[in-house]
Design a protein around this motif. Structure first.
Motif, PDB file in Angstrom:
ATOM      1  N   VAL A  12       0.993  -1.179  -0.125  1.00  0.00           N
ATOM      2  CA  VAL A  12       0.069   0.048   0.223  1.00  0.00           C
ATOM      3  C   VAL A  12       1.076   1.226   0.105  1.00  0.00           C
ATOM      4  CG1 VAL A  12      -1.693   1.284   1.128  1.00  0.00           C
ATOM      5  CG2 VAL A  12      -1.824  -1.292   1.229  1.00  0.00           C
ATOM      6  N   LEU A  40      -5.866  -0.469   2.874  1.00  0.00           N
ATOM      7  CA  LEU A  40      -5.259  -1.439   3.659  1.00  0.00           C
ATOM      8  C   LEU A  40      -6.236  -2.693   3.765  1.00  0.00           C
ATOM      9  CD1 LEU A  40      -4.065   0.810   6.567  1.00  0.00           C
ATOM     10  CD2 LEU A  40      -2.547  -0.882   5.120  1.00  0.00           C
ATOM     11  N   SER A  56       2.862  -1.596   4.084  1.00  0.00           N
ATOM     12  CA  SER A  56       2.281  -0.272   3.886  1.00  0.00           C
ATOM     13  C   SER A  56       3.450   0.838   4.131  1.00  0.00           C
ATOM     14  CB  SER A  56       0.968  -0.065   5.010  1.00  0.00           C
ATOM     15  OG  SER A  56       0.651   1.106   4.849  1.00  0.00           O
TER      16      SER A  56
END
Length: 78
Positions: A12, A40, A56
Motif C-alpha cells: 500500500v 489497507l 504499507s
C-alpha cells in the motif's frame, strides 16, 4: 523455497493524492483508493488470499506496517 513458491508482497503506497495497492514486481496498480483505510482492507484480503506479506508506507515513503499472512518459518525456542 523454489522459484515456483516465490510470493509477491502486497504494497500500500501513495499514488498522487490517492492510495494504491500494488503487487511487488508489477508495474500495474491493482486498485486505487481515496482513503488509506480502504486500501489497507483491500490489501489485507489480497495478502491473505495469496498467503503473502502486506507492507504499507506512509506518505513520506517510510514503511509503517508489515504483516505476514502465510509462509512464515516456524520459530524455534532456544
Amino acid at each position: 523455497m523454489s522459484k515456483e513458491e516465490v510470493t509477491k508482497n502486497v504494497w500500500v503506497t501513495t499514488h498522487g493524492d490517492q492510495w494504491a495497492v500494488k503487487i511487488a514486481g508489477s508495474d500495474k496498480i491493482s486498485k486505487l483508493f481515496d482513503r488509506k483505510e480502504d486500501a489497507l482492507e483491500y490489501a489485507k484480503n489480497l495478502a491473505k488470499k495469496e498467503k503473502t506479506e502486506l507492507i504499507s508506507q506512509k506518505r513520506n515513503g517510510r514503511i509503517n506496517l508489515k504483516n505476514s499472512y502465510g509462509h512464515d518459518s516456524p520459530k524455534t525456542k532456544g
